[in-house]
Design an enzyme around this catalytic site. Sequence first.
Site, PDB file in Angstrom:
ATOM      1  CG  ASN A  35      -1.666   1.239   1.463  1.00  0.00           C
ATOM      2  OD1 ASN A  35      -1.771   2.081   0.565  1.00  0.00           O
ATOM      3  ND2 ASN A  35      -2.230   1.399   2.654  1.00  0.00           N
ATOM      4  CD1 TRP A  36       3.384   1.044  -2.889  1.00  0.00           C
ATOM      5  CD2 TRP A  36       3.403   2.207  -4.798  1.00  0.00           C
ATOM      6  NE1 TRP A  36       4.059   0.297  -3.829  1.00  0.00           N
ATOM      7  CE2 TRP A  36       4.078   0.993  -5.009  1.00  0.00           C
ATOM      8  CE3 TRP A  36       3.282   3.098  -5.868  1.00  0.00           C
ATOM      9  CZ2 TRP A  36       4.645   0.644  -6.248  1.00  0.00           C
ATOM     10  CZ3 TRP A  36       3.844   2.755  -7.097  1.00  0.00           C
ATOM     11  CH2 TRP A  36       4.522   1.546  -7.279  1.00  0.00           C
ATOM     12  CG  HIS A  53      -5.845   2.085   5.238  1.00  0.00           C
ATOM     13  ND1 HIS A  53      -5.419   3.031   6.139  1.00  0.00           N
ATOM     14  CD2 HIS A  53      -4.828   1.202   5.110  1.00  0.00           C
ATOM     15  CE1 HIS A  53      -4.182   2.732   6.527  1.00  0.00           C
ATOM     16  NE2 HIS A  53      -3.800   1.623   5.916  1.00  0.00           N
ATOM     17  CD  GLU A 107      -2.982   5.667   6.734  1.00  0.00           C
ATOM     18  OE1 GLU A 107      -3.036   5.763   5.490  1.00  0.00           O
ATOM     19  OE2 GLU A 107      -2.016   5.144   7.327  1.00  0.00           O
ATOM     20  CD  GLU A 110      -3.466  -2.427   7.355  1.00  0.00           C
ATOM     21  OE1 GLU A 110      -2.359  -2.648   6.856  1.00  0.00           O
ATOM     22  OE2 GLU A 110      -4.113  -1.399   7.149  1.00  0.00           O
ATOM     23  N   GLY A 139       2.486   2.332  10.695  1.00  0.00           N
ATOM     24  CA  GLY A 139       3.431   3.431  10.511  1.00  0.00           C
ATOM     25  C   GLY A 139       4.141   3.858  11.789  1.00  0.00           C
ATOM     26  CB  SER A 185       5.289  -1.661  11.841  1.00  0.00           C
ATOM     27  OG  SER A 185       4.846  -0.329  12.068  1.00  0.00           O
ATOM     28  N   GLY A 206       2.820  -1.176   4.232  1.00  0.00           N
ATOM     29  CA  GLY A 206       2.826   0.255   3.930  1.00  0.00           C
ATOM     30  C   GLY A 206       4.241   0.728   3.624  1.00  0.00           C
ATOM     31  N   GLY A 207       4.838   1.393   4.601  1.00  0.00           N
ATOM     32  CA  GLY A 207       6.151   2.025   4.420  1.00  0.00           C
ATOM     33  C   GLY A 207       7.179   1.152   3.719  1.00  0.00           C
TER      34      GLY A 207
HETATM   35  P1  PGA Z   1       2.812   0.343   7.597  1.00  0.00           P
HETATM   36  O1  PGA Z   1       1.344   0.551   6.994  1.00  0.00           O
HETATM   37  O2  PGA Z   1       3.360  -0.940   7.033  1.00  0.00           O
HETATM   38  O3  PGA Z   1       3.592   1.552   7.128  1.00  0.00           O
HETATM   39  O4  PGA Z   1       2.681   0.283   9.077  1.00  0.00           O
HETATM   40  C1  PGA Z   1       0.476  -0.529   6.788  1.00  0.00           C
HETATM   41  C2  PGA Z   1      -0.838  -0.041   6.214  1.00  0.00           C
HETATM   42  O5  PGA Z   1      -1.317   1.024   6.643  1.00  0.00           O
HETATM   43  O6  PGA Z   1      -1.419  -0.677   5.321  1.00  0.00           O
END
Ligand code: PGA
Length: 251
Positions: free
Chosen positions: A9-10, A95, A97, A167, A173, A212, A233-234
């Site tokens: 997931n960019w 998600h 966010e 998640e 993150g 993470s 993510g990251g």
């Molecule tokens: P992260 O994000 O790997 O940077 O913790 C995961 C995500 O939000 O899908």
Amino acid sequence: MRRPLVAGNWKMHGTRASVAELIRGLRQLALPVGVEIAVIPPALYVTQVVTGLEGKAIGVGAQNCAVEPMQGALTGEIAASQLADSGCAYVLVGHSERRQILGESEAMLSRKFAAAQACGLIPILCIGETLAQREAGKTLEVVQRQLGSVIEQLGVGAFARAVVAYEPVWAIGTGLTASPEQAQEVHASIRAQLRTESADVARGVRILYGGSVKAANAAELFAMPDIDGGLIGGASLNADEFGAICRAAGS
Ligand code: PGA
């Protein structure tokens, strides 16, 4: 046997130049057999990524879709049919966010999930608790409610063509990862919840862990019986790191 899925997931990262660079890195990866791999760029770059990854066994997804499946008068949104037309195979739904920052409601998420499926996309439903909810001992309850709301709206059968991503919000993150045991407990409970309605669906559905995940901790997470891959993510913004995570899912 469930085929593991690793999806990157960019988020809202990238420029045309950095996306081109990442595509170059992805093209060079040695990918494991038996693992499904996808990247999920910002919608603006989907076409660039689909074209750039032609011939490489990496699927492409989107981070969101409109509540309405087909194109029409809905300013600023992108229809699942348009994502499918652009070469997407997956779409993230819910998600954290988007739930937290944009206030996406459960009702909206079920509509997005249904819109995605109506256009042949695989929804990846993201669920997970906040730190306060975990500390209050409410993790399983929160996750059950988030999953239950989609089951209630669309029926358990909808999960025959969908993916669930657990998640924990506190792990996204932050560099904090759920331990393999903490994640497994929630994954098992998600599968058990589906099993109460359909043993077949529960057996077949892939449940990804996200939060993470990096090359250094992926293998121990993916070794758990109910963890069928990851939503990254990251670490997915670095092709080599992402490749190493994909290989951890194949071992
Ligand atoms: P992260 O994000 O790997 O940077 O913790 C995961 C995500 O939000 O899908």
